[in-house]
Design an enzyme around this catalytic site. Sequence first.
Site, PDB file in Angstrom:
ATOM      1  N   ASP A 179      -5.945  -5.505   5.763  1.00  0.00           N
ATOM      2  CA  ASP A 179      -7.126  -5.063   5.010  1.00  0.00           C
ATOM      3  C   ASP A 179      -8.020  -6.264   4.691  1.00  0.00           C
ATOM      4  O   ASP A 179      -9.222  -6.267   4.954  1.00  0.00           O
ATOM      5  CB  ASP A 179      -6.663  -4.373   3.718  1.00  0.00           C
ATOM      6  CG  ASP A 179      -7.795  -3.667   2.989  1.00  0.00           C
ATOM      7  OD1 ASP A 179      -8.923  -3.651   3.504  1.00  0.00           O
ATOM      8  OD2 ASP A 179      -7.557  -3.137   1.888  1.00  0.00           O
ATOM      9  N   TYR A 223       0.808  -1.222   0.000  1.00  0.00           N
ATOM     10  CA  TYR A 223       0.000   0.000   0.000  1.00  0.00           C
ATOM     11  C   TYR A 223       0.841   1.272   0.000  1.00  0.00           C
ATOM     12  O   TYR A 223       0.294   2.373  -0.030  1.00  0.00           O
ATOM     13  CB  TYR A 223      -0.975   0.001   1.189  1.00  0.00           C
ATOM     14  CG  TYR A 223      -2.150  -0.925   1.010  1.00  0.00           C
ATOM     15  CD1 TYR A 223      -2.084  -2.009   0.155  1.00  0.00           C
ATOM     16  CD2 TYR A 223      -3.332  -0.722   1.696  1.00  0.00           C
ATOM     17  CE1 TYR A 223      -3.150  -2.877  -0.004  1.00  0.00           C
ATOM     18  CE2 TYR A 223      -4.415  -1.571   1.535  1.00  0.00           C
ATOM     19  CZ  TYR A 223      -4.314  -2.651   0.689  1.00  0.00           C
ATOM     20  OH  TYR A 223      -5.379  -3.494   0.530  1.00  0.00           O
ATOM     21  N   ASP A 240      -2.313 -17.321   5.326  1.00  0.00           N
ATOM     22  CA  ASP A 240      -3.302 -18.284   4.823  1.00  0.00           C
ATOM     23  C   ASP A 240      -3.858 -19.125   5.971  1.00  0.00           C
ATOM     24  O   ASP A 240      -5.062 -19.364   6.065  1.00  0.00           O
ATOM     25  CB  ASP A 240      -2.709 -19.162   3.707  1.00  0.00           C
ATOM     26  CG  ASP A 240      -1.246 -19.520   3.935  1.00  0.00           C
ATOM     27  OD1 ASP A 240      -0.583 -18.855   4.764  1.00  0.00           O
ATOM     28  OD2 ASP A 240      -0.758 -20.468   3.305  1.00  0.00           O
ATOM     29  N   LYS A 250       3.727 -13.739   5.882  1.00  0.00           N
ATOM     30  CA  LYS A 250       3.900 -14.780   4.861  1.00  0.00           C
ATOM     31  C   LYS A 250       5.410 -15.006   4.686  1.00  0.00           C
ATOM     32  O   LYS A 250       5.972 -14.890   3.584  1.00  0.00           O
ATOM     33  CB  LYS A 250       3.225 -14.335   3.547  1.00  0.00           C
ATOM     34  CG  LYS A 250       3.098 -15.431   2.504  1.00  0.00           C
ATOM     35  CD  LYS A 250       2.160 -16.555   2.886  1.00  0.00           C
ATOM     36  CE  LYS A 250       2.168 -17.648   1.826  1.00  0.00           C
ATOM     37  NZ  LYS A 250       1.466 -18.866   2.224  1.00  0.00           N
ATOM     38  N   ASP A 285     -12.176  -7.784   6.565  1.00  0.00           N
ATOM     39  CA  ASP A 285     -13.503  -8.140   6.029  1.00  0.00           C
ATOM     40  C   ASP A 285     -13.890  -9.549   6.474  1.00  0.00           C
ATOM     41  O   ASP A 285     -15.041  -9.822   6.805  1.00  0.00           O
ATOM     42  CB  ASP A 285     -13.521  -8.039   4.497  1.00  0.00           C
ATOM     43  CG  ASP A 285     -13.721  -6.605   4.014  1.00  0.00           C
ATOM     44  OD1 ASP A 285     -13.184  -5.694   4.660  1.00  0.00           O
ATOM     45  OD2 ASP A 285     -14.419  -6.397   3.001  1.00  0.00           O
TER      46      ASP A 285
HETATM   47  N1  GGG Z   1     -14.551  -4.009   1.846  1.00  0.00           N
HETATM   48  C1  GGG Z   1     -14.426  -2.937   2.739  1.00  0.00           C
HETATM   49  C2  GGG Z   1     -14.019  -1.694   2.040  1.00  0.00           C
HETATM   50  O1  GGG Z   1     -14.389  -1.426   0.918  1.00  0.00           O
HETATM   51  N2  GGG Z   1     -13.257  -0.885   2.724  1.00  0.00           N
HETATM   52  C3  GGG Z   1     -12.769   0.349   2.213  1.00  0.00           C
HETATM   53  C4  GGG Z   1     -11.362   0.166   1.740  1.00  0.00           C
HETATM   54  O2  GGG Z   1     -11.058  -0.656   0.916  1.00  0.00           O
HETATM   55  N3  GGG Z   1     -10.466   0.913   2.306  1.00  0.00           N
HETATM   56  C5  GGG Z   1      -9.088   0.810   2.030  1.00  0.00           C
HETATM   57  C6  GGG Z   1      -8.323   0.343   3.201  1.00  0.00           C
HETATM   58  O3  GGG Z   1      -8.845   0.183   4.292  1.00  0.00           O
HETATM   59  O4  GGG Z   1      -7.105   0.158   3.048  1.00  0.00           O
END
Ligand code: GGG
Length: 340
Positions: free
Chosen positions: A225, A124, A201, A169, A229
């Site tokens: 990230d 990121y 994993d 990982k 979810d």
């Molecule tokens: N699936 C959850 C979502 O869409 N979150 C917003 C997102 O992707 N944010 C970027 C992050 O948290 O890095």
Amino acid sequence: MTYRISVIEGDGIGPHIVGLTKQLLSFLADEYGFTLEFLDAPAGDKVEKETGEALPKETLNKILSSDACLKGPVGETARDVIVFLRQKLDLYANIRPFKTYRGVKSRWDNVDFVIVRENTEDLYKSIEDVDEEHGVALLVITHKATERIARVAFNMAMQRRKKVTIVHKANVLRSYQLFRKTAYEIAEGFKEVKVDDMYVDNAAYQMIINPQTFDVILTPNLFGDILSDEAAGVAGTIGIAGSANIGENYGLFEPVHGSAPTLDPETANPIAQITAAKMMLEWLGEKKNNKNLKQASQILSKAVENILNEGKILTPDLGGKYKCSQFIDELKKEIERLGK
Ligand code: GGG
């Protein structure tokens, strides 16, 4: 005392849930004796369409001039808004708690863990070279950034059940070996905390079959990230998961979920946004040493917990009949009841 809160309403359901959360915060401010000044800080897909920039300079300046930021979900422009802000403001700790409640359907009971996600590095960092033929992205892990996020995770574990799981990982990428090794170095200073580590994993698998075994999960950015979810799904729903992005001097608070652009905003669940607001009051209360803010955060937390445990006042995503705004009205009643 007046605190300046910059507010990114975001996209999709964002403006609706953020607007209602602002009303709720003003209500709490009146009840508990503090003042919040909201600064409109436009950013996201809609703003990009209108202005050509997802995060205009004036918005950044407003955020920089505020005590904290409350952010709604944004859509396709996540990289230019939230990922950018995390790096620009050095909000290195992404704190994401997940918990089950009696009134919220879930495949599990007694799930209660926190993902502590390193928020400024990894893929990121967005150092990429992409053309029509290939895409290359740089995976950045440094000792310095891993040390500081590991300290956050171990300190948090000390306040909880004293267990940290380092997720990585390292069997494939040497960068993640550095992450694991550095996290274990920090563990040396926290002898009371039980520490183990897992490949990501396996962690994803254990989260499905054995989620109660986790307390604090310490992990780099990308895995954090994705696992968030999954964690929300294991705990019941992403509709109630709030999060904090914290640096040394600033905090930005947002729901874990996205902007849900196809959803009627009145059927949305505002709890994730409210939980983010609760985390903001708690953080601001600590930072400014203001007991009224801390009290408001505790009451809000208790009111949400009571409602979710009772399972009667629920939005449609949780099988209930309450619209978003009706839910907020009921939450205010619960706050008033608890305050008596
Ligand atoms: N699936 C959850 C979502 O869409 N979150 C917003 C997102 O992707 N944010 C970027 C992050 O948290 O890095």
